[in-house]
Design a protein around this motif. Structure first.
Motif, mmCIF file in Angstrom:
data_model
loop_
_atom_site.group_PDB
_atom_site.id
_atom_site.type_symbol
_atom_site.label_atom_id
_atom_site.label_comp_id
_atom_site.label_asym_id
_atom_site.label_seq_id
_atom_site.Cartn_x
_atom_site.Cartn_y
_atom_site.Cartn_z
ATOM 1 N N LEU A 145 -17.861 -10.196 -7.818
ATOM 2 C CA LEU A 145 -18.114 -8.983 -8.603
ATOM 3 C C LEU A 145 -16.873 -8.433 -9.285
ATOM 4 O O LEU A 145 -16.965 -7.472 -10.048
ATOM 5 N N THR A 146 -15.703 -9.013 -9.025
ATOM 6 C CA THR A 146 -14.470 -8.464 -9.565
ATOM 7 C C THR A 146 -13.489 -9.567 -9.905
ATOM 8 O O THR A 146 -13.522 -10.650 -9.308
ATOM 9 N N LYS A 147 -12.629 -9.288 -10.868
ATOM 10 C CA LYS A 147 -11.522 -10.182 -11.175
ATOM 11 C C LYS A 147 -10.305 -9.851 -10.314
ATOM 12 O O LYS A 147 -9.327 -10.587 -10.321
ATOM 13 N N ALA A 148 -10.383 -8.736 -9.616
ATOM 14 C CA ALA A 148 -9.275 -8.312 -8.769
ATOM 15 C C ALA A 148 -9.235 -9.131 -7.481
ATOM 16 O O ALA A 148 -10.216 -9.781 -7.100
ATOM 17 N N LEU A 164 0.817 -1.206 0.000
ATOM 18 C CA LEU A 164 0.000 0.000 0.000
ATOM 19 C C LEU A 164 0.858 1.265 0.000
ATOM 20 O O LEU A 164 0.416 2.314 0.424
ATOM 21 N N LYS A 165 2.087 1.153 -0.498
ATOM 22 C CA LYS A 165 3.052 2.240 -0.300
ATOM 23 C C LYS A 165 2.631 3.543 -0.937
ATOM 24 O O LYS A 165 2.762 4.599 -0.328
ATOM 25 N N ASN A 197 0.323 1.724 -7.490
ATOM 26 C CA ASN A 197 0.397 0.704 -6.447
ATOM 27 C C ASN A 197 -0.674 1.063 -5.424
ATOM 28 O O ASN A 197 -0.435 1.843 -4.508
ATOM 29 N N ALA A 198 -1.878 0.554 -5.599
ATOM 30 C CA ALA A 198 -3.033 1.075 -4.866
ATOM 31 C C ALA A 198 -4.057 -0.004 -4.609
ATOM 32 O O ALA A 198 -3.983 -1.109 -5.149
ATOM 33 N N CYS A 199 -5.018 0.314 -3.762
ATOM 34 C CA CYS A 199 -6.127 -0.592 -3.486
ATOM 35 C C CYS A 199 -7.330 0.221 -3.027
ATOM 36 O O CYS A 199 -7.208 1.379 -2.655
ATOM 37 N N ASN A 234 -8.129 -3.527 -12.306
ATOM 38 C CA ASN A 234 -8.113 -4.609 -11.314
ATOM 39 C C ASN A 234 -7.368 -4.234 -10.040
ATOM 40 O O ASN A 234 -6.565 -5.003 -9.513
ATOM 41 N N TYR A 235 -7.638 -3.034 -9.519
ATOM 42 C CA TYR A 235 -7.108 -2.698 -8.204
ATOM 43 C C TYR A 235 -7.751 -3.604 -7.164
ATOM 44 O O TYR A 235 -8.962 -3.830 -7.186
ATOM 45 N N PRO A 236 -6.982 -4.128 -6.218
ATOM 46 C CA PRO A 236 -7.552 -5.032 -5.210
ATOM 47 C C PRO A 236 -8.432 -4.292 -4.215
ATOM 48 O O PRO A 236 -8.330 -3.077 -4.045
#
Length: 311
Positions: free
Chosen positions: A119-122, A7-8, A66-68, A97-99
């Motif tokens: 609901l997501t491929k992430a 999560l930097k 680099n995110a979520c 595809n952000y987690p």
């Protein structure tokens, strides 16, 4: 739990603190829009978060941050949240595809995990927040806190619980600015010279004008929330007890911190992202954006009298 190292840089934050504060990107059906603001790292190129009007061109392979998405949510909110997540995927995240990191103060049910992950491929992760992170600190006098809660209830103070910017209810934060000024005097080294004081004060810091960014949806760099300045600031406020004795909310606290600790150019208004948090809406007004939206720009809150966006 997701590792901190993952999560930097940027965290795309959808926070629901026991309310239905659901953040949706442009094109949500039934006019569910509002005004997102973004805290960005000046060292990062604008393309790392898409930049204005570039969302269609960003790919996961080339320019993804680099995110979520971080969602604080209860098991009982599952079916209210599913339409938001579905639309978020349809309008935005299916390209990147952000987690998702879901956080709860009790374990998530298998039903919750099943229906959100579908609901997501992430990648989806489900964390349990430790009870000590929710509990009342030892220095809080709960008798005083209950008396103040009752007083606020009697006075019909709302939510006695950043995207749209507006004025805070003064009865919820009567001593917050005094604490902020005390912090600034005690730790002047943390106050950025090129700050946004003019957004939060009309008299160069003598008083707080109550302007703040609604934080139910924000895009933020964790470097701010993990900075020495912010951690010192939050600990300072926490010891004052105003989160319990008054109703200091995350929105004014985040906003004041961003205004004091960041440079002006590190705060960005994403006018092209539509969003609604009842009862206020931001709807993009530009014609090229309206071709992709369902909302009526005349309903936008941005320049109404109670909005701080014009500042």
């Amino acid at each position: 739990m997701i590792k901190r190292s993952n999560l930097k840089y940027l965290v795309l934050t959808l926070v629901v603190l026991f309310f239905f504060h659901w953040a949706l990107l442009t094109n949500r059906p039934k006019s569910s829009f509002s005004t997102p603001w973004v805290l960005t790292d000046p060292e990062l190129p604008s393309k790392v978060i898409g930049g204005p009007y570039e969302f269609e061109n960003v790919t996961e392979e080339s320019n993804s941050a680099n995110a979520c998405f971080v969602v604080l949510i209860r098991n009982t909110d599952l079916h209210s949240f599913r339409p938001t997540m579905r639309q978020l995927e349809d309008r935005f995240n299916h390209k990147y595809n952000y987690p998702y990191v879901f956080l709860n103060d009790v374990p998530f049910t298998e039903e919750f995990k099943k229906y959100t992950s579908a609901l997501t491929k992430a990648k989806t992760e489900y964390g349990l927040i430790q009870s000590e992170h929710w509990s009342v600190p030892d220095h809080i006098d709960m008798d005083v806190a209950r008396q103040n809660m009752q007083r606020m209830a009697d006075e019909q103070v709302l939510y006695g619980a950043f995207t749209v910017s507006l004025y805070e209810y003064p009865k919820t934060i009567p001593t917050l600015w005094d604490a902020v000024k005390e912090f600034a005097i005690t730790y002047p080294e943390y106050i950025e010279n090129d700050n946004l004081m003019e957004f939060i004060s009309n008299d160069n810091g003598k008083t707080y004008n109550l302007c703040h960014f609604w934080s139910n949806f924000e895009i933020a760099d964790f470097n701010l929330w993990r900075s020495e300045a912010y951690l010192k600031f939050f600990d300072f406020l926490d010891k004052k007890g105003g989160f319990f004795y008054e109703r200091w909310g995350d929105a004014p606290v985040h906003s004041i911190a961003a205004a004091l600790f960041l440079k002006k150019h590190q705060v960005h208004f994403f006018k092209e992202i539509g969003y609604k948090h009842e009862p206020f809406m931001h709807c993009p007004s530009e014609e090229e954006l309206q071709l992709k939206c369902h909302c009526n720009p005349s309903d936008s809150f941005d320049f109404e009298g109670y909005s701080c966006t014009k500042r």
